[in-house]
Design a protein around this motif. Structure first.
Motif, PDB file in Angstrom:
ATOM      1  N   PHE A 305       0.798  -1.225   0.000  1.00 30.94           N
ATOM      2  CA  PHE A 305       0.000   0.000   0.000  1.00 30.94           C
ATOM      3  C   PHE A 305       0.832   1.278   0.000  1.00 30.94           C
ATOM      4  O   PHE A 305       0.309   2.367  -0.224  1.00 30.94           O
ATOM      5  CB  PHE A 305      -0.934   0.027   1.220  1.00 30.94           C
ATOM      6  N   GLY A 306       2.128   1.185   0.228  1.00 30.51           N
ATOM      7  CA  GLY A 306       2.964   2.383   0.290  1.00 30.51           C
ATOM      8  C   GLY A 306       3.099   3.064  -1.063  1.00 30.51           C
ATOM      9  O   GLY A 306       3.259   2.409  -2.090  1.00 30.51           O
ATOM     10  N   GLU A 307       3.044   4.392  -1.057  1.00 32.13           N
ATOM     11  CA  GLU A 307       3.148   5.158  -2.295  1.00 32.13           C
ATOM     12  C   GLU A 307       4.499   4.937  -2.963  1.00 32.13           C
ATOM     13  O   GLU A 307       4.607   4.877  -4.180  1.00 32.13           O
ATOM     14  CB  GLU A 307       2.944   6.647  -1.988  1.00 32.13           C
ATOM     15  N   SER A 308       5.561   4.793  -2.152  1.00 28.63           N
ATOM     16  CA  SER A 308       6.895   4.593  -2.707  1.00 28.63           C
ATOM     17  C   SER A 308       6.947   3.363  -3.596  1.00 28.63           C
ATOM     18  O   SER A 308       7.435   3.411  -4.725  1.00 28.63           O
ATOM     19  CB  SER A 308       7.917   4.460  -1.564  1.00 28.63           C
ATOM     20  N   THR A 309       6.419   2.253  -3.088  1.00 25.40           N
ATOM     21  CA  THR A 309       6.454   1.004  -3.843  1.00 25.40           C
ATOM     22  C   THR A 309       5.437   0.997  -4.978  1.00 25.40           C
ATOM     23  O   THR A 309       5.766   0.671  -6.128  1.00 25.40           O
ATOM     24  CB  THR A 309       6.190  -0.188  -2.915  1.00 25.40           C
ATOM     25  N   GLN A 310       4.182   1.349  -4.667  1.00 23.22           N
ATOM     26  CA  GLN A 310       3.137   1.306  -5.680  1.00 23.22           C
ATOM     27  C   GLN A 310       3.393   2.319  -6.793  1.00 23.22           C
ATOM     28  O   GLN A 310       3.105   2.055  -7.966  1.00 23.22           O
ATOM     29  CB  GLN A 310       1.775   1.571  -5.023  1.00 23.22           C
ATOM     30  N   GLY A 311       3.929   3.476  -6.415  1.00 26.05           N
ATOM     31  CA  GLY A 311       4.270   4.480  -7.427  1.00 26.05           C
ATOM     32  C   GLY A 311       5.334   3.980  -8.384  1.00 26.05           C
ATOM     33  O   GLY A 311       5.265   4.225  -9.596  1.00 26.05           O
ATOM     34  N   ARG A 312       6.313   3.263  -7.835  1.00 22.78           N
ATOM     35  CA  ARG A 312       7.369   2.698  -8.678  1.00 22.78           C
ATOM     36  C   ARG A 312       6.810   1.639  -9.639  1.00 22.78           C
ATOM     37  O   ARG A 312       7.164   1.616 -10.818  1.00 22.78           O
ATOM     38  CB  ARG A 312       8.468   2.091  -7.813  1.00 22.78           C
ATOM     39  N   LEU A 313       5.960   0.775  -9.106  1.00 28.89           N
ATOM     40  CA  LEU A 313       5.396  -0.275  -9.957  1.00 28.89           C
ATOM     41  C   LEU A 313       4.572   0.317 -11.099  1.00 28.89           C
ATOM     42  O   LEU A 313       4.624  -0.170 -12.231  1.00 28.89           O
ATOM     43  CB  LEU A 313       4.527  -1.214  -9.113  1.00 28.89           C
ATOM     44  N   PHE A 314       3.839   1.379 -10.804  1.00 27.31           N
ATOM     45  CA  PHE A 314       3.049   2.045 -11.844  1.00 27.31           C
ATOM     46  C   PHE A 314       3.974   2.670 -12.890  1.00 27.31           C
ATOM     47  O   PHE A 314       3.712   2.604 -14.098  1.00 27.31           O
ATOM     48  CB  PHE A 314       2.151   3.112 -11.215  1.00 27.31           C
ATOM     49  N   ALA A 315       5.094   3.271 -12.424  1.00 31.31           N
ATOM     50  CA  ALA A 315       6.069   3.865 -13.345  1.00 31.31           C
ATOM     51  C   ALA A 315       6.701   2.793 -14.230  1.00 31.31           C
ATOM     52  O   ALA A 315       6.930   3.018 -15.430  1.00 31.31           O
ATOM     53  CB  ALA A 315       7.153   4.605 -12.561  1.00 31.31           C
ATOM     54  N   TYR A 316       6.985   1.624 -13.655  1.00 31.49           N
ATOM     55  CA  TYR A 316       7.567   0.537 -14.446  1.00 31.49           C
ATOM     56  C   TYR A 316       6.613   0.113 -15.574  1.00 31.49           C
ATOM     57  O   TYR A 316       7.042  -0.123 -16.710  1.00 31.49           O
ATOM     58  CB  TYR A 316       7.858  -0.678 -13.556  1.00 31.49           C
ATOM     59  N   GLU A 317       5.325   0.041 -15.248  1.00 27.97           N
ATOM     60  CA  GLU A 317       4.340  -0.352 -16.258  1.00 27.97           C
ATOM     61  C   GLU A 317       4.300   0.639 -17.413  1.00 27.97           C
ATOM     62  O   GLU A 317       4.272   0.263 -18.595  1.00 27.97           O
ATOM     63  CB  GLU A 317       2.956  -0.467 -15.614  1.00 27.97           C
ATOM     64  N   ARG A 318       4.309   1.937 -17.080  1.00 22.69           N
ATOM     65  CA  ARG A 318       4.281   2.953 -18.124  1.00 22.69           C
ATOM     66  C   ARG A 318       5.573   2.947 -18.942  1.00 22.69           C
ATOM     67  O   ARG A 318       5.553   3.190 -20.153  1.00 22.69           O
ATOM     68  CB  ARG A 318       4.048   4.332 -17.514  1.00 22.69           C
ATOM     69  N   ALA A 319       6.701   2.674 -18.278  1.00 23.98           N
ATOM     70  CA  ALA A 319       7.977   2.622 -18.993  1.00 23.98           C
ATOM     71  C   ALA A 319       8.002   1.448 -19.970  1.00 23.98           C
ATOM     72  O   ALA A 319       8.508   1.581 -21.094  1.00 23.98           O
ATOM     73  CB  ALA A 319       9.134   2.502 -17.997  1.00 23.98           C
ATOM     74  N   ILE A 320       7.476   0.317 -19.568  1.00 27.67           N
ATOM     75  CA  ILE A 320       7.409  -0.837 -20.466  1.00 27.67           C
ATOM     76  C   ILE A 320       6.489  -0.533 -21.649  1.00 27.67           C
ATOM     77  O   ILE A 320       6.771  -0.924 -22.796  1.00 27.67           O
ATOM     78  CB  ILE A 320       6.924  -2.089 -19.704  1.00 27.67           C
TER      79      ILE A 320
END
Length: 452
Positions: A305-320
C-alpha cells in the motif's frame, strides 16, 4: 526560495570555486579532488537557471574538462590505453540513436549533454588517478566531503526532531517528520536514496583500508567514520540503499574471510552495542507508534500500500509501455516524463522518472541503449577481475576488491532510482578504472586492450 543554510553554503561554495579555478588551471588533478569532495553537494548549494539546476560540480567539472584538455594538448601527454574509450563511444552512439524517435529534440539534447559531461568526468578520472599517492589524496578528499555531509545529516535529524525550521535544517518538506513522524536525512543531496547510494562509495574506501593489515592507518582510525556512515544510511530510511549496504557487507565478508579475527569481532561487537544504544534512544524519542512506522518502512511492511512502492510499480508499467512503442532505439533520451504527460510541456508529469535506471534506459534508449550500458559495466568488472588476479600490491588488491563491490552495490540500488548522469556513479567507475590501471602498470602482465 533559498534556505538560510543554502545561502551561507552557496556563498562559501562560490568563494571556494574561485580559488579552485586557479589551482585547477595549474594542475587538473585539483579539479578531480574538488569534484570528489563536493560529490554529496547536489542540492545545497545550487542555482536554478531556466528550469536547470546548476550545481557546484557542474562548474568544477567544466573547469576540469577544459583544463585537462588543454594540459593534454599542450603537454603532449599520452592517453593511457584501457579499452574504455571504445566502449564509451559505443554507448554514446546508442544514446544518440534515440534521436530518431524523440518528439522533443531540445530536451533530448540537454539530457545527452549531461550524460556526455558525466562520461567525460569518468574518463578523465581514470586518466588522472595514476599512482597510489593520488589514490590516497582522492580518498582524503572523499572522506572530508563525506564527513561533512554525515555531520550535517545528523544535524538535520536532531534539528527536525526538536522542531527547528526547515530553513535551518535544509530538509526538503517531503522528508521532514511532518510526513513520516521522523525525518529522513538527506544532507546536501537531492533525496535520501541518492545520499545513501553515494555513501556506498565512501564505504568502499573505508573497507579497503580496514581490510588490510598493512594499512597506512590502523583500522580503529576508521571505526567512528564507519559507525557514523552506517547509522546515517539507516536514518536515510532508503530501502534501496540499505539493500545495497547489506549486499556489500555480506559480499565483502565472504570475499575477505581472513578479516574475521578476534580484533574484528571486537570491533563488530562494539559497533552493535553503539547501534543498539543509539537507536534505542532514538526510538524512545519517537515513541512506540512512530517506531512501528519506521521499522515497518525499513522492513518493507508497506509494500502492498505504500506510495513509494506502488508508485514505482506504476512507473515501471508505463515505462514498459513506452518501450513497446520503440523497442530498438527507444522513445528518445529524456523523454519518459514527456511520454507520461502526453508531451504537454505544462504538465508537472513531464518531470517523472522511472526510478529504475535499467528500465528507464530500455524505455528511452531501447535495447541498444541498455545493451551499451551493460556492455560498459561488464567491461569494467572484467578488468577488475583481471587486475585483482595480476596485482602484486596487497593494498591495491584490497582497493580493487572493495571498490568493485561498492560499484556492484551502487548499481544494484540503480534498480530503485534513475537518472543516467548521477555524477558519483560515474566517478566511482572512473576511480575503479584508475586503480585497475595502476595495478596493471605495476605488474608484468601484458593485457590486450583497445586504445582509446
Amino acid at each position: 526560495m533559498f534556505t538560510i543554510s543554502a545561502i551561507i553554503i552557496g556563498l562559501i561554495g562560490l568563494g571556494v570555486c574561485a580559488l579552485l579555478a586557479i589551482k585547477i588551471s595549474q594542475n587538473p588533478f585539483w579539479g578531480l579532488m574538488a569534484i570528489i569532495f563536493f560529490l554529496p553537494f547536489e542540492r545545497i548549494p545550487t542555482i536554478e537557471v531556466a528550469d536547470f539546476t546548476l550545481k557546484i560540480n557542474h562548474i568544477l567539472g567544466f573547469l576540469l574538462i577544459i583544463f585537462w584538455i588543454l594540459d593534454w594538448a599542450f603537454s603532449h601527454k599520452k592517453i593511457k590505453g584501457a579499452g574504455i574509450g571504445g566502449v564509451l563511444l559505443f554507448f554514446f552512439l546508442t544514446l544518440t540513436l534515440s534521436f530518431i524517435n524523440t518528439k522533443m529534440p531540445a530536451r533530448s539534447a540537454i539530457y545527452l549533454l549531461l550524460d556526455i559531461f558525466a562520461m567525460l568526468i569518468f574518463f578523465i578520472a581514470s586518466q588522472l588517478i595514476d599512482s597510489k599517492e593520488k589514490l590516497h589524496r582522492v580518498q582524503t578528499a572523499l572522506f572530508w566531503g563525506a564527513g561533512l555531509a554525515i555531520g550535517f545529516g545528523f544535524f538535520q535529524f536532531i534539528g527536525d526532531m526538536i522542531g527547528l525550521p526547515l530553513a535551518i535544517t535544509g530538509l526538503d518538506p517531503g522528508y521532514s517528520k511532518i510526513v513520516f513522524g521522523f525525518p529522513r536525512i538527506q544532507a546536501f543531496s537531492r533525496e535520501p536514496l541518492y545520499f545513501g547510494n553515494y555513501l556506498l562509495l565512501v564505504l568502499g574506501f573505508l573497507l579497503a583500508n580496514i581490510g588490510q593489515a598493512s594499512s597506512r592507518k590502523k583500522p580503529r582510525a576508521f571505526f567512528w567514520l564507519l559507525t557514523a556512515l552506517i547509522a546515517t544510511m539507516i536514518l536515510t530510511a532508503s530501502r534501496g540503499a540499505l539493500l545495497g549496504l547489506a549486499f556489500f557487507l555480506l559480499a565483502w565478508l565472504f570475499v575477505k574471510k581472513k578479516i574475521i579475527t578476534p580484533k574484528t569481532i571486537t570491533y563488530l561487537s562494539a559497533l552493535l552495542v553503539i547501534f543498539a544504544l543509539g537507536f534505542g534512544l532514538i526510538f524512545s524519542l519517537l515513541g512506540k507508534e512512530l517506531k512501528d512506522v519506521f521499522v515497518g518502512h525499513i522492513s518493507l511492511a508497506d509494500l502492498s500500500f505504500g506510495e513509494s512502492t506502488q508508485g514505482r510499480l506504476f512507473a515501471y508499467e508505463r515505462a514498459i509501455s513506452a518501450f513497446k512503442t520503440a523497442p530498438l532505439v527507444g522513445i528518445g533520451i529524456g523523454n519518459y516524463g514527456a511520454f507520461t504527460a502526453n508531451y504537454d510541456l505544462q504538465s508537472p508529469d513531464i518531470k517523472n522518472i522511472v526510478n529504475n535506471e535499467y528500465i528507464e534506459l530500455l524505455a528511452e534508449n531501447g535495447i541498444a541503449g541498455l545493451a551499451g550500458f551493460l556492455m560498459l559495466i561488464i567491461y569494467v568488472f572484467w578488468r577488475s577481475a583481471l587486475a585483482i588476479k595480476v596485482a602484486k600490491d596487497d593494498e591495491l588488491k584490497n582497493y580493487l576488491i572493495a571498490l568493485s563491490l561498492a560499484l556492484a552495490a551502487i548499481l544494484l540500488q540503480y534498480n530503485f532510482f534513475s537518472t543516467l548522469s548521477v555524477l558519483h556513479i560515474w566517478v566511482a567507475m572512473g576511480v575503479l578504472v584508475g586503480v585497475q590501471n595502476i595495478a596493471f602498470a605495476n605488474s608484468n602482465h601484458k593485457i590486450q586492450i583497445i586504445n582509446q
